[in-house]
Scaffold this motif. Structure first.
Motif, PDB file in Angstrom:
ATOM      1  N   GLU A 106       0.834  -1.207   0.000  1.00 38.45           N
ATOM      2  CA  GLU A 106       0.000   0.000   0.000  1.00 38.45           C
ATOM      3  C   GLU A 106       0.867   1.254   0.000  1.00 38.45           C
ATOM      4  OE1 GLU A 106      -3.133   0.105  -0.378  1.00 38.45           O
ATOM      5  OE2 GLU A 106      -3.827  -1.919   0.063  1.00 38.45           O
ATOM      6  N   ASP A 107       2.006   1.208   0.719  1.00 38.26           N
ATOM      7  CA  ASP A 107       2.904   2.367   0.739  1.00 38.26           C
ATOM      8  C   ASP A 107       3.407   2.697  -0.656  1.00 38.26           C
ATOM      9  OD1 ASP A 107       3.120   3.294   3.450  1.00 38.26           O
ATOM     10  OD2 ASP A 107       4.099   1.410   3.948  1.00 38.26           O
ATOM     11  N   TRP A 108       3.805   1.669  -1.397  1.00 40.97           N
ATOM     12  CA  TRP A 108       4.332   1.929  -2.738  1.00 40.97           C
ATOM     13  C   TRP A 108       3.225   2.278  -3.732  1.00 40.97           C
ATOM     14  CZ3 TRP A 108       8.977   3.346  -3.945  1.00 40.97           C
ATOM     15  CH2 TRP A 108      10.020   3.049  -3.065  1.00 40.97           C
ATOM     16  N   ASN A 109       1.997   1.846  -3.459  1.00 38.32           N
ATOM     17  CA  ASN A 109       0.871   2.325  -4.270  1.00 38.32           C
ATOM     18  C   ASN A 109       0.695   3.828  -4.093  1.00 38.32           C
ATOM     19  OD1 ASN A 109       0.013  -0.031  -5.563  1.00 38.32           O
ATOM     20  ND2 ASN A 109      -1.244  -0.665  -3.813  1.00 38.32           N
ATOM     21  N   VAL A 110       0.942   4.317  -2.879  1.00 34.06           N
ATOM     22  CA  VAL A 110       0.867   5.758  -2.631  1.00 34.06           C
ATOM     23  C   VAL A 110       1.963   6.482  -3.406  1.00 34.06           C
ATOM     24  CG1 VAL A 110       1.225   7.526  -0.850  1.00 34.06           C
ATOM     25  CG2 VAL A 110      -0.325   5.614  -0.420  1.00 34.06           C
ATOM     26  N   VAL A 111       3.191   5.952  -3.368  1.00 36.17           N
ATOM     27  CA  VAL A 111       4.284   6.576  -4.129  1.00 36.17           C
ATOM     28  C   VAL A 111       3.951   6.605  -5.617  1.00 36.17           C
ATOM     29  CG1 VAL A 111       6.723   6.401  -4.771  1.00 36.17           C
ATOM     30  CG2 VAL A 111       6.018   5.927  -2.416  1.00 36.17           C
ATOM     31  N   ALA A 112       3.426   5.479  -6.120  1.00 39.53           N
ATOM     32  CA  ALA A 112       3.074   5.401  -7.544  1.00 39.53           C
ATOM     33  C   ALA A 112       1.971   6.393  -7.913  1.00 39.53           C
ATOM     34  CB  ALA A 112       2.634   3.978  -7.884  1.00 39.53           C
TER      35      ALA A 112
END
Length: 357
Positions: A106-112
């Motif tokens: 979920e964290d990297w979905n936010v970055v993306a």
């Protein structure tokens, strides 16, 4: 008026996505957003996501430190109103470091989704953007500085109490200032405004120091970071890179306990902050009292079982206690904040008188 009726202008789908994203990346912060009313709920939600992007990059052990710093510096330019660097430019730069979609956290979905977050932020009122931007940029700049400072180590290795507090300021004290900038936009007396700003950083430092103490195992195994100060570990004859070694368990646990006690020293100022916050623009005292009281409960567990912070067992308070605290604060609190703090410091709140299991 419903929670959604007062939401700030902007694309409804983007705003809804931001609220859902917070639920995915931080259950604790999601509790805060859920207990706020609009428009403050959306202001805090979007401000938090802006800060979560650099936090994820700083914690990424698969990204070389020099590249982490470069990405953080570019993200800072995205947030600079005077710079022409766009969120899409940053998104293109970070693309090669994004995990594959099927395995993406979920964290990297936010970055993306940085362009979506920035677009939603840019639709907020000007005074809100002016409140959020300086502390958010200070957070990013501080993280870049720490990554560069320890680039040769591969991960962060905090050396002293002073450096620990410096790191915690950039990671969370800045967020305390961000929140306070939003809360202080209204008509406040000079005395009240001064009290807010005098204690805002301490509120953030309390929460971050609790995280430092309880997350030793995950920070080291997942991110190769050691935030327990080297000087404190050395006093217990614990080499910093052997913080999880079984033969050093007793000494490392003593440093966890010392860190928890240091965090506890910020409780009074944090309580003063909570007793001063205005309830305007949809702000509620409960939104900030909940993480404060959960921190008190976590400190209780840390001081009782500091060794758990050094293993996969971890240190956390039970769901029953979280539910009891949230229920108390979102109803009509039966006790003052000071009394609740004392009760929770003594025992899990759901076991206290009048609370059901």
């Amino acid at each position: 008026m419903s929670r959604h009726a007062a939401r700030p202008p902007g694309d409804r789908a983007d705003l809804e996505w931001c609220h859902e994203a917070v639920q995915g990346v931080s259950r604790t912060f999601a509790l805060t957003v859920d207990v706020l009313d609009e428009p403050m709920a959306s202001y805090i939600c979007i401000g938090y996501l802006l800060c979560r992007v650099p936090d994820t990059i700083e914690d990424a052990d698969h990204v070389p430190p020099t590249e982490q710093a470069r990405l953080l510096r570019e993200y800072d330019r995205v947030l600079d109103p005077a710079d022409e660097t766009g969120a899409e430019d940053f998104r293109a730069s970070v693309d090669e470091w994004l995990p594959e979609p099927e395995g993406r956290s979920e964290d990297w979905n936010v970055v993306a989704s940085t362009p979506r977050i920035v677009r939603t932020f840019e639709a907020l009122p000007e005074d809100v953007r002016e409140a959020v931007t300086p502390p958010a940029r200070e957070l990013v700049q501080g993280m870049a500085m720490f990554v560069e400072r320890y680039a040769d180590e591969g991960g962060l290795r905090i050396q002293s109490r002073e450096e620990l507090e410096e790191y915690c300021y950039y990671a969370a004290g800045t967020v305390g200032n961000l929140v306070t900038n939003l809360l202080a936009r209204g008509d406040l007396s000079e005395g009240r405004r001064a009290r807010l700003y005098d204690t805002a950083e301490e509120f953030g430092l309390l929460l971050q120091l609790v995280n430092v103490a309880k997350d030793v195992y995950d920070d080291y195994t997942e991110e190769d970071n050691v935030y327990l100060p080297a000087e404190w570990l050395a006093a217990e004859d614990v080499p910093q890179d052997e913080v999880l070694a079984p033969e050093h368990a007793s000494g490392a646990a003593a440093v966890v306990r010392r860190t928890a006690r240091h965090a506890r020293s910020f409780l009074d100022d944090a309580q003063t902050y909570l007793e001063t916050v205005p309830t305007t623009d949809g702000n509620t005292v409960a939104a900030w009292a909940i993480p404060f009281l959960l921190a008190v409960g976590t400190l209780r567990e840390l001081l009782e079982r500091p060794e758990d912070a050094l293993s996969a067992t971890g240190v956390k308070i039970s769901r029953q206690e979280v539910f009891a605290v949230v229920t108390e604060m979102t109803g009509t609190p039966s006790d003052s904040l000071a009394d609740l703090r004392e009760d929770i410091a003594g025992q899990p709140y759901h076991r206290a008188s009048g609370q059901a299991d």
